[in-house]
Design a protein around this motif. Structure first.
Motif, PDB file in Angstrom:
ATOM      1  N   GLN A 139      64.389  13.158  82.220  1.00  0.00           N
ATOM      2  CA  GLN A 139      63.500  12.708  81.141  1.00  0.00           C
ATOM      3  C   GLN A 139      62.414  13.760  80.880  1.00  0.00           C
ATOM      4  O   GLN A 139      62.108  14.098  79.729  1.00  0.00           O
ATOM      5  CB  GLN A 139      62.854  11.381  81.521  1.00  0.00           C
ATOM      6  N   SER A 140      61.893  14.305  81.954  1.00  0.00           N
ATOM      7  CA  SER A 140      60.853  15.320  81.818  1.00  0.00           C
ATOM      8  C   SER A 140      61.417  16.587  81.148  1.00  0.00           C
ATOM      9  O   SER A 140      60.806  17.186  80.257  1.00  0.00           O
ATOM     10  CB  SER A 140      60.289  15.593  83.208  1.00  0.00           C
ATOM     11  N   MET A 141      62.644  16.971  81.563  1.00  0.00           N
ATOM     12  CA  MET A 141      63.281  18.156  80.956  1.00  0.00           C
ATOM     13  C   MET A 141      63.556  17.911  79.466  1.00  0.00           C
ATOM     14  O   MET A 141      63.317  18.776  78.623  1.00  0.00           O
ATOM     15  CB  MET A 141      64.584  18.464  81.709  1.00  0.00           C
ATOM     16  N   GLY A 198      61.911  18.837  73.406  1.00  0.00           N
ATOM     17  CA  GLY A 198      61.882  18.089  72.141  1.00  0.00           C
ATOM     18  C   GLY A 198      62.949  17.026  72.012  1.00  0.00           C
ATOM     19  O   GLY A 198      63.244  16.566  70.904  1.00  0.00           O
ATOM     20  N   PHE A 199      63.550  16.585  73.136  1.00  0.00           N
ATOM     21  CA  PHE A 199      64.552  15.521  73.078  1.00  0.00           C
ATOM     22  C   PHE A 199      64.029  14.259  73.737  1.00  0.00           C
ATOM     23  O   PHE A 199      63.041  14.277  74.458  1.00  0.00           O
ATOM     24  CB  PHE A 199      65.833  15.955  73.813  1.00  0.00           C
ATOM     25  N   GLU A 200      64.794  13.169  73.508  1.00  0.00           N
ATOM     26  CA  GLU A 200      64.476  11.905  74.170  1.00  0.00           C
ATOM     27  C   GLU A 200      65.686  11.515  75.011  1.00  0.00           C
ATOM     28  O   GLU A 200      66.832  11.653  74.550  1.00  0.00           O
ATOM     29  CB  GLU A 200      64.214  10.842  73.088  1.00  0.00           C
ATOM     30  N   LEU A 201      65.427  11.043  76.234  1.00  0.00           N
ATOM     31  CA  LEU A 201      66.513  10.512  77.069  1.00  0.00           C
ATOM     32  C   LEU A 201      66.746   9.078  76.615  1.00  0.00           C
ATOM     33  O   LEU A 201      65.899   8.215  76.829  1.00  0.00           O
ATOM     34  CB  LEU A 201      66.104  10.553  78.551  1.00  0.00           C
ATOM     35  N   ILE A 202      67.884   8.833  75.955  1.00  0.00           N
ATOM     36  CA  ILE A 202      68.087   7.484  75.402  1.00  0.00           C
ATOM     37  C   ILE A 202      68.966   6.608  76.282  1.00  0.00           C
ATOM     38  O   ILE A 202      68.997   5.401  76.136  1.00  0.00           O
ATOM     39  CB  ILE A 202      68.668   7.528  73.961  1.00  0.00           C
ATOM     40  N   ASP A 203      69.700   7.231  77.217  1.00  0.00           N
ATOM     41  CA  ASP A 203      70.523   6.410  78.110  1.00  0.00           C
ATOM     42  C   ASP A 203      70.813   7.166  79.395  1.00  0.00           C
ATOM     43  O   ASP A 203      70.893   8.402  79.398  1.00  0.00           O
ATOM     44  CB  ASP A 203      71.848   6.028  77.418  1.00  0.00           C
ATOM     45  N   ALA A 204      70.961   6.409  80.459  1.00  0.00           N
ATOM     46  CA  ALA A 204      71.410   6.960  81.746  1.00  0.00           C
ATOM     47  C   ALA A 204      72.332   5.907  82.329  1.00  0.00           C
ATOM     48  O   ALA A 204      71.995   4.717  82.324  1.00  0.00           O
ATOM     49  CB  ALA A 204      70.229   7.218  82.667  1.00  0.00           C
ATOM     50  N   LEU A 240      71.076  12.420  75.579  1.00  0.00           N
ATOM     51  CA  LEU A 240      69.846  12.883  74.928  1.00  0.00           C
ATOM     52  C   LEU A 240      70.063  12.894  73.416  1.00  0.00           C
ATOM     53  O   LEU A 240      71.180  13.172  72.948  1.00  0.00           O
ATOM     54  CB  LEU A 240      69.509  14.312  75.375  1.00  0.00           C
ATOM     55  N   ALA A 241      69.000  12.595  72.687  1.00  0.00           N
ATOM     56  CA  ALA A 241      69.057  12.658  71.224  1.00  0.00           C
ATOM     57  C   ALA A 241      67.685  13.105  70.736  1.00  0.00           C
ATOM     58  O   ALA A 241      66.718  13.117  71.508  1.00  0.00           O
ATOM     59  CB  ALA A 241      69.401  11.282  70.650  1.00  0.00           C
ATOM     60  N   LEU A 242      67.601  13.445  69.457  1.00  0.00           N
ATOM     61  CA  LEU A 242      66.282  13.778  68.917  1.00  0.00           C
ATOM     62  C   LEU A 242      65.463  12.487  68.808  1.00  0.00           C
ATOM     63  O   LEU A 242      66.024  11.424  68.536  1.00  0.00           O
ATOM     64  CB  LEU A 242      66.425  14.449  67.542  1.00  0.00           C
ATOM     65  N   PRO A 243      64.145  12.558  69.039  1.00  0.00           N
ATOM     66  CA  PRO A 243      63.330  11.339  69.023  1.00  0.00           C
ATOM     67  C   PRO A 243      63.499  10.563  67.715  1.00  0.00           C
ATOM     68  O   PRO A 243      63.537  11.162  66.632  1.00  0.00           O
ATOM     69  CB  PRO A 243      61.901  11.869  69.167  1.00  0.00           C
ATOM     70  N   GLY A 244      63.659   9.248  67.853  1.00  0.00           N
ATOM     71  CA  GLY A 244      63.742   8.387  66.677  1.00  0.00           C
ATOM     72  C   GLY A 244      65.127   8.298  66.058  1.00  0.00           C
ATOM     73  O   GLY A 244      65.355   7.503  65.147  1.00  0.00           O
ATOM     74  N   GLN A 245      66.072   9.090  66.516  1.00  0.00           N
ATOM     75  CA  GLN A 245      67.406   9.074  65.901  1.00  0.00           C
ATOM     76  C   GLN A 245      68.312   7.992  66.466  1.00  0.00           C
ATOM     77  O   GLN A 245      69.194   7.497  65.783  1.00  0.00           O
ATOM     78  CB  GLN A 245      68.090  10.443  66.089  1.00  0.00           C
ATOM     79  N   ARG A 246      68.115   7.656  67.738  1.00  0.00           N
ATOM     80  CA  ARG A 246      68.998   6.684  68.392  1.00  0.00           C
ATOM     81  C   ARG A 246      68.148   5.700  69.189  1.00  0.00           C
ATOM     82  O   ARG A 246      67.120   6.083  69.763  1.00  0.00           O
ATOM     83  CB  ARG A 246      69.935   7.375  69.388  1.00  0.00           C
ATOM     84  N   ALA A 247      68.643   4.472  69.312  1.00  0.00           N
ATOM     85  CA  ALA A 247      67.908   3.471  70.098  1.00  0.00           C
ATOM     86  C   ALA A 247      68.038   3.796  71.578  1.00  0.00           C
ATOM     87  O   ALA A 247      69.079   4.251  72.035  1.00  0.00           O
ATOM     88  CB  ALA A 247      68.493   2.090  69.822  1.00  0.00           C
TER      89      ALA A 247
END
Ligand code: SAM
Ligand code: TMP
Ligand code: ZN
Length: 410
Positions: free
Chosen positions: A226-228, A233-239, A253-260
């Motif tokens: 998540q920190s990486m 500039g990415f968001e960790l959306i699932d693990a 990972l996805a760009l912020p706001g693009q995926r739930a």
């Protein structure tokens, strides 16, 4: 104290497994004089929490034409990656002209299914031998290391990617800054970057210290990924936990706001709190020392008793465990492995000969030391006749133990 390879923060050393050769550099019997050694030790960054090796081995020494790892080497892996591909085809690659890039496609175990479906794809694989195997399956392969410059070039020739996938490869790439800038350059705004890698929690909780070797530069946690991700500039959306290699984790990972974002991230972060406490690392260190003591003790005892012992499987892990414990051909005269490019060679550093699987049955040993322990179910089922003939398996993680056949009805 060293600086973190990702953020420059201070890294605290947590485990030192001594001087080790390259895990997958199996020398021929006439090549043992010039093996490359380095210090295998790992530590965690105080700032970004990333667990990493303290010494980096140059990439060209590891991933070259003779790189022996075959991703298709087990039925479990073939089935797993076929289902990864099938899921991508159904969920992410159904639009006309969809494009998927795999970093470290190796022999094409995942992309074979994508190529068969006629979907645009590109495997990026620097190791020539395995890249050729992938190309022979009809897969488009670029024989290069993935980094920022490669990614920019791929984008300008093929366009942006809907999916960038990697398995057991992202943790192999110390230059994470160039990698992540490359992913940012290549990914479509609504696309996803998915990678599944060995999980620090599995290593620590399962005492799987033999997952440490030159190729595994980083050991990820949900927190450190998540920190990486944020850093670039990415968001960790699932693990999501996945079963390979004794228990890995798949990160999306996805760009912020693009995926739930799924609920998994938060619950796994909470579970990880215990994992990174100093006491946990202390227990891990003493368990690793205990394994060395018990395993060497058992092998010496069996030798004294005149029992025969053979190694089963020569994964990268065999190098770490035999070099750390000082186990050579005097205690384990040979190891059997199904990978042709490892056979008739020697385990790096300890020089235990590697033989084809037939040697296991000719005749059966009294004990088989299972180095490929992550394939235990598949191997023990396949070698049922060994147990029936009175043989026993030796396993050494999370602790040393002997598995014998219990005849039905007892
Ligand atoms: N994806 C397969 C799997 O999960 O079984 C193969 C994993 S193998 C352990 C790691 C692969 O990553 C090797 O084939 C290696 O050559 C490749 N590799 C290493 N660095 C790379 C980089 N910078 N770009 C692309 N591939 C790389
Ligand atoms: P891996 O755990 O990195 O996939 O490596 C497993 C190693 O074990 C690989 O060198 C192939 C070998 N192997 C066998 O020799 N026989 C088997 O039945 C299986 C599943 C693996
Ligand atoms: Zn850091």
């Amino acid at each position: 104290m060293l600086g973190c390879r990702l953020c420059g923060g201070l890294v605290d050393e947590l485990l030192d497994l001594g001087r080790q050769p390259l895990a997958n550099s199996f020398p021929r019997p006439d090549q043992t004089t010039d093996e490359f050694f380095y210090r295998l030790a790992m530590g965690a960054c105080r700032d970004c929490s990333m667990m990493q090796l303290l010494e980096e081995v140059p990439r060209d020494l590891k991933y070259h034409d003779g790189y022996p790892y075959r991703a298709s080497g087990s039925a479990t892996h073939r089935d797993h990656f076929t289902s990864v591909a099938t899921n991508f085809l159904a969920r992410e690659l159904s639009t006309k002209d969809a494009f998927v890039v795999e970093i470290g496609c190796n022999d094409g175990v995942m992309l074979a299914r994508i190529a068969k479906a006629g979907v645009r794809h590109l495997g990026v694989e620097p190791a020539g031998g395995v890249a050729e195997l992938a190309a022979a399956k009809g897969i488009d392969v670029l024989r290069e290391f993935f980094e920022e410059e490669t990614a920019v070039r791929i984008r300008s020739t093929h366009g942006p990617a809907d999916v960038i996938f990697a398995a057991n490869t992202i943790c192999h790439i110390p230059y994470a800054d160039s990698l992540m800038r490359g992913v940012a350059a290549l990914l479509k705004p609504g696309g996803i970057f998915v990678f599944e890698e060995p999980y620090l929690g599995t290593v620590i909780n399962g005492m799987a210290f033999d997952q440490l070797y030159d190729e595994h530069f980083y050991f990820f946690t949900v927190r450190s990924v998540q920190s990486m991700a944020r850093r670039f500039g990415f968001e960790l959306i699932d693990a999501e936990p996945t079963p390979l290699h004794g228990g890995s984790m798949r990160y999306t990972l996805a760009l912020p706001g693009q995926r739930a974002r799924t609920a998994n991230v938060r619950s796994l972060l909470a579970q990880e709190e215990e994992l990174t406490k100093p006491d946990t690392y202390r227990r891990f260190r003493s368990a690793v020392e205990r394994i060395r003591h018990d395993l060497v003790g058992l092998l010496e005892q069996l030798k004294q008793d005149g029992r025969t012992v053979v190694g089963y499987g020569a994964p990268g892990k065999v190098t770490t465990v035999t070099n750390y414990c000082g186990i050579g051909p005097d205690l384990v005269p040979y190891v059997c492995d199904s990978t042709p490019s490892k056979q008739h060679r020697l385990v790096p550093g300890t020089h235990i000969p590697v033989r084809p699987p037939d040697a296991f049955r000719d005749p059966y040993p009294d004990y088989a030391l299972l180095f490929a322990w992550n394939h235990a179910d598949e191997i023990i089922a396949k070698e049922q006749a060994f147990l029936e003939a009175g043989g026993s398996w030796i396993l050494y993680v999370p602790e040393v133990r002997v598995v014998r056949h219990v005849p039905a009805g007892r």
